[in-house]
Design a protein around this motif. Structure first.
Motif, PDB file in Angstrom:
ATOM      1  N   ALA A   1       0.815  -1.213   0.000  1.00  0.00           N
ATOM      2  CA  ALA A   1       0.000   0.000   0.000  1.00  0.00           C
ATOM      3  C   ALA A   1       0.850   1.264   0.000  1.00  0.00           C
ATOM      4  O   ALA A   1       0.415   2.308  -0.500  1.00  0.00           O
ATOM      5  N   LEU A   2       2.066   1.168   0.543  1.00  0.00           N
ATOM      6  CA  LEU A   2       2.898   2.359   0.706  1.00  0.00           C
ATOM      7  C   LEU A   2       3.890   2.585  -0.428  1.00  0.00           C
ATOM      8  O   LEU A   2       4.560   3.621  -0.445  1.00  0.00           O
ATOM      9  N   ARG A   3       3.985   1.661  -1.341  1.00  0.00           N
ATOM     10  CA  ARG A   3       4.884   1.885  -2.483  1.00  0.00           C
ATOM     11  C   ARG A   3       4.414   3.100  -3.288  1.00  0.00           C
ATOM     12  O   ARG A   3       3.247   3.242  -3.599  1.00  0.00           O
ATOM     13  N   GLY A   4       5.359   3.982  -3.603  1.00  0.00           N
ATOM     14  CA  GLY A   4       5.029   5.180  -4.356  1.00  0.00           C
ATOM     15  C   GLY A   4       4.630   6.368  -3.485  1.00  0.00           C
ATOM     16  O   GLY A   4       4.420   7.466  -4.003  1.00  0.00           O
ATOM     17  N   GLN A   5       4.546   6.140  -2.175  1.00  0.00           N
ATOM     18  CA  GLN A   5       4.206   7.236  -1.261  1.00  0.00           C
ATOM     19  C   GLN A   5       5.473   7.962  -0.823  1.00  0.00           C
ATOM     20  O   GLN A   5       6.486   7.336  -0.517  1.00  0.00           O
TER      21      GLN A   5
END
Length: 302
Positions: A65-69
């Motif tokens: 879910a946190l990839r690219g954040q």
């Protein structure tokens, strides 16, 4: 740190503080992803907000879910079912640049405050963040410290018992403490992410006002003319002793029996750093409230 923060994941968007933080992040132009618990209650969010369902106990789920954040903001409350340390680890593995943990209260940077059991989870998260910041992953952090929530604390009777016309004057109520509204905390979070270099790996202090309980009490009486109030003087040293006694003798203590006693002592007791001698209001673009503006908040809940 290199690169502007654009994409922000918010964990805990539906609690007491979360909606105010979400509103300010959106207003500041960040691309916000709200993390919601898989199988949890459905909530409505602004159209620009992306929603990602996660299992807070699953590292793999959180990393995905946190990839690219670019940043993670946590307003999650303390819970035996949710550990921020897992969220910190996931953020690090996903390449997140900045992590703002769920501090938003007492001055846990002060050793006397950090030693209280009520803040054990917060200090553990701080330790994990310092370790990540010192490593090779490149993740940084900011602790936002704002004292008790002024408006919420008056609304629920924690800071001032308007509903019951009852005031607790801790150690007589003359000690100054810093306090901040939910909206201003949200503005501070957005400002931190807009100034990543200036707020890197450090605490920032924000307040709407520095005030005493006695002054708030006078404002409460002004908001309720002709009504009878009752007063209670509370010894914070005794409060801490009672909380420790619960922990020493109760094998399965209820948090309500000790946590709030520790928290009250950390806000209104001596030596806990609850009055911020210096703030970062100017850096974050926060203007303190006037007495009339504080009175208006009191009047709102009278």
């Amino acid at each position: 740190m290199s690169g502007k923060i654009v994409n922000v994941a918010l964990a805990g968007a539906t609690g007491n503080l979360g909606p105010a933080v979400l509103e300010q992040l959106v207003a500041a132009g960040f691309q916000v992803t709200v993390l919601t618990r898989s199988g949890g209650t459905a909530h409505s969010f602004p159209a620009s907000v992306r929603v990602s369902q996660v299992d807070y106990n699953s590292l793999d789920s959180l990393v995905a879910a946190l990839r690219g954040q670019d940043a993670v903001v946590s307003t999650l409350p303390p819970s035996p079912f949710t550990t921020q340390e897992v969220l910190v680890e996931a953020a690090s593995r996903a390449g997140v640049k900045r992590f703002i943990p769920s501090e938003f209260g007492s001055n846990t940077v002060v050793p006397k405050t950090a030693a209280l059991p009520a803040y054990a989870e917060k200090t553990a998260v701080q330790k994990a963040l310092r370790e990540k910041a010192a490593g090779d992953g490149g993740m940084t952090y900011t602790l936002v410290l704002n004292g008790p929530f002024l408006d919420w604390g008056i609304k629920v009777g924690f800071v001032l018992g308007l509903k019951d016309r009852h005031v607790k004057l801790y150690d007589g109520g003359e000690r100054v403490f810093s306090t901040t509204t939910l909206a201003t905390v949200g503005k501070a979070v957005a400002a931190v992410l807009s100034k990543p270099d200036e707020t890197r790996n450090r605490p920032v202090y924000v307040q709407d006002t520095a005030i005493t309980l006695k002054k708030l009490y006078e404002m409460g009486k002004k908001a309720t003319p002709g009504e009878v109030w009752t007063e209670e003087v509370v010894d914070t040293d005794k409060l801490v002793a009672e909380a420790w006694e619960v922990l020493d003798f109760d094998k399965d203590p209820s948090q309500t029996d000790y946590v709030m006693k520790f928290i009250a002592a950390a806000i209104w007791g001596d030596g806990y750093g609850a009055h911020f001698d210096k703030t970062n209001n100017e850096l974050l673009g926060i203007k303190e409230l006037t007495d009339d503006e504080v009175q208006a908040i009191v009047n709102r809940y009278a």
